[in-house]
Design a protein around this motif. Sequence first.
Motif, PDB file in Angstrom:
ATOM      1  N   MET A   1      97.523 -36.908   3.076  1.00  0.00           N
ATOM      2  CA  MET A   1      96.935 -35.953   4.008  1.00  0.00           C
ATOM      3  C   MET A   1      96.330 -36.701   5.204  1.00  0.00           C
ATOM      4  O   MET A   1      95.632 -37.685   5.029  1.00  0.00           O
ATOM      5  CB  MET A   1      95.866 -35.132   3.278  1.00  0.00           C
ATOM      6  CG  MET A   1      95.353 -33.981   4.116  1.00  0.00           C
ATOM      7  SD  MET A   1      94.261 -32.889   3.169  1.00  0.00           S
ATOM      8  CE  MET A   1      95.454 -31.984   2.190  1.00  0.00           C
ATOM      9  N   TYR A 110     107.150 -29.012  14.096  1.00  0.00           N
ATOM     10  CA  TYR A 110     106.099 -28.367  13.295  1.00  0.00           C
ATOM     11  C   TYR A 110     106.261 -26.855  13.397  1.00  0.00           C
ATOM     12  O   TYR A 110     106.606 -26.332  14.456  1.00  0.00           O
ATOM     13  CB  TYR A 110     104.707 -28.709  13.827  1.00  0.00           C
ATOM     14  CG  TYR A 110     104.362 -30.173  13.821  1.00  0.00           C
ATOM     15  CD1 TYR A 110     104.126 -30.836  12.623  1.00  0.00           C
ATOM     16  CD2 TYR A 110     104.241 -30.877  15.011  1.00  0.00           C
ATOM     17  CE1 TYR A 110     103.785 -32.178  12.622  1.00  0.00           C
ATOM     18  CE2 TYR A 110     103.901 -32.220  15.018  1.00  0.00           C
ATOM     19  CZ  TYR A 110     103.673 -32.863  13.824  1.00  0.00           C
ATOM     20  OH  TYR A 110     103.330 -34.191  13.824  1.00  0.00           O
ATOM     21  N   PRO A 130      99.776 -24.341  12.304  1.00  0.00           N
ATOM     22  CA  PRO A 130      98.778 -24.352  11.225  1.00  0.00           C
ATOM     23  C   PRO A 130      98.691 -25.639  10.421  1.00  0.00           C
ATOM     24  O   PRO A 130      97.629 -25.956   9.897  1.00  0.00           O
ATOM     25  CB  PRO A 130      99.197 -23.177  10.336  1.00  0.00           C
ATOM     26  CG  PRO A 130     100.600 -22.862  10.685  1.00  0.00           C
ATOM     27  CD  PRO A 130     100.818 -23.338  12.099  1.00  0.00           C
ATOM     28  N   ASP A 131      99.775 -26.372  10.313  1.00  0.00           N
ATOM     29  CA  ASP A 131      99.739 -27.496   9.370  1.00  0.00           C
ATOM     30  C   ASP A 131     100.294 -28.790   9.939  1.00  0.00           C
ATOM     31  O   ASP A 131     100.768 -29.638   9.217  1.00  0.00           O
ATOM     32  CB  ASP A 131     100.494 -27.123   8.087  1.00  0.00           C
ATOM     33  CG  ASP A 131     101.886 -26.598   8.371  1.00  0.00           C
ATOM     34  OD1 ASP A 131     102.491 -26.008   7.467  1.00  0.00           O
ATOM     35  OD2 ASP A 131     102.365 -26.769   9.513  1.00  0.00           O
ATOM     36  N   CYS A 132     100.208 -28.950  11.255  1.00  0.00           N
ATOM     37  CA  CYS A 132     100.831 -30.157  11.796  1.00  0.00           C
ATOM     38  C   CYS A 132     100.022 -31.408  11.478  1.00  0.00           C
ATOM     39  O   CYS A 132     100.564 -32.509  11.510  1.00  0.00           O
ATOM     40  CB  CYS A 132     101.104 -30.030  13.278  1.00  0.00           C
ATOM     41  SG  CYS A 132      99.668 -29.906  14.299  1.00  0.00           S
ATOM     42  N   GLY A 134      98.409 -31.726   8.541  1.00  0.00           N
ATOM     43  CA  GLY A 134      98.228 -31.761   7.102  1.00  0.00           C
ATOM     44  C   GLY A 134      97.058 -30.910   6.653  1.00  0.00           C
ATOM     45  O   GLY A 134      97.236 -29.885   6.021  1.00  0.00           O
ATOM     46  N   ASP A 135      95.862 -31.323   7.028  1.00  0.00           N
ATOM     47  CA  ASP A 135      94.681 -30.601   6.542  1.00  0.00           C
ATOM     48  C   ASP A 135      94.087 -29.652   7.565  1.00  0.00           C
ATOM     49  O   ASP A 135      93.131 -28.948   7.282  1.00  0.00           O
ATOM     50  CB  ASP A 135      93.613 -31.585   6.048  1.00  0.00           C
ATOM     51  CG  ASP A 135      93.251 -32.624   7.100  1.00  0.00           C
ATOM     52  OD1 ASP A 135      93.902 -32.650   8.152  1.00  0.00           O
ATOM     53  OD2 ASP A 135      92.317 -33.398   6.858  1.00  0.00           O
ATOM     54  N   HIS A 136      94.587 -29.644   8.767  1.00  0.00           N
ATOM     55  CA  HIS A 136      94.105 -28.669   9.738  1.00  0.00           C
ATOM     56  C   HIS A 136      95.132 -28.491  10.849  1.00  0.00           C
ATOM     57  O   HIS A 136      95.979 -29.353  11.069  1.00  0.00           O
ATOM     58  CB  HIS A 136      92.747 -29.055  10.309  1.00  0.00           C
ATOM     59  CG  HIS A 136      92.709 -30.429  10.907  1.00  0.00           C
ATOM     60  ND1 HIS A 136      92.588 -31.553  10.149  1.00  0.00           N
ATOM     61  CD2 HIS A 136      92.790 -30.839  12.184  1.00  0.00           C
ATOM     62  CE1 HIS A 136      92.573 -32.615  10.936  1.00  0.00           C
ATOM     63  NE2 HIS A 136      92.721 -32.202  12.180  1.00  0.00           N
ATOM     64  N   GLY A 137      95.023 -27.361  11.527  1.00  0.00           N
ATOM     65  CA  GLY A 137      96.000 -27.034  12.542  1.00  0.00           C
ATOM     66  C   GLY A 137      95.480 -27.285  13.944  1.00  0.00           C
ATOM     67  O   GLY A 137      94.362 -27.761  14.149  1.00  0.00           O
ATOM     68  N   THR A 175      90.619 -25.466  12.991  1.00  0.00           N
ATOM     69  CA  THR A 175      91.645 -25.561  14.038  1.00  0.00           C
ATOM     70  C   THR A 175      91.133 -26.345  15.246  1.00  0.00           C
ATOM     71  O   THR A 175      90.048 -26.080  15.754  1.00  0.00           O
ATOM     72  CB  THR A 175      92.078 -24.149  14.483  1.00  0.00           C
ATOM     73  OG1 THR A 175      92.460 -23.404  13.328  1.00  0.00           O
ATOM     74  CG2 THR A 175      93.229 -24.213  15.473  1.00  0.00           C
TER      75      THR A 175
END
Length: 267
Positions: A1, A110, A130-132, A134-137, A175
């Motif tokens: 992550m 992504y 949203p997930d580029c 891993g843990d936040h967008g 985000t």
Amino acid sequence: MANASSSLAQLTRIAALDDNYIWLLANPSSHELAIIDPGEAEPVIAWLDEHGLTPTEIVNTHHHGDHINGNKTLAERYGIPLTGPVAEEARIHGMTRMVAGGDQLAIAGYSAQVIETPGHTTGHVAFYLPDCFGDHGVAFVGDTLFSMGCGRVFEGSMTEMWTSLAALRQLPDTTIICCGHEYTASNARYVAQLGWQAPSLDAKLAEIKTLTDQGKATVPVRLGDEKAVNPFLCADDPMLAKALGCDGADAIEVFTALRTGKDNFRG
Ligand SMILES: [Zn+2]
């Protein structure tokens, strides 16, 4: 992550024109690289040359020249596609992929969602990935949401702009918000004199002053932090209505008072 520091390395902020930011989003796995809102080409080309990188696409949030005037040079130089809002088809030349609110697409490899954000312009869109990291967008919001402020309502209505901001507010607090301008210091001066007592506002104003005094950028910002200090995201907060002297007013009335006040603010 990915952790915050490695994720931010995927994101590059290039200062352009007077106070614009052009954003670059890189995908280390697919080697794709998107350019978001190039208001001019030269600083982007200089950065790419310096880093030996080639972009793979251009993305626009809206039709204003300070967000699109680099499109043609970059698209021709690198032979890359251009994505933008279909509602601004007549005003953004050379689009090869047109999107509307609710569309799902890929940006730099992504997954991305298109959020309609009319108000600043009628066809303005934001892109949420949203997930580029891993843990936040990350969200590229153009001239809809700024740190401590929001875009001027040029083409749409106050209701549309508030609705657009309320939609962005729904994104996860983690985000990362990438906006189109460094307007934070001016926005902060406006917010500071509203008499609004948001709990973390004083600390944020001090942080902005420190960064600005050092000539440093104040963005990107984390949405969760921004929600606590940006009154344009809090138009439905009764305490803000009270501070503005419109106790009991609805969110649109409060937002209108806030936006009109900023339009007329000289500070
Ligand atoms: Zn604009």
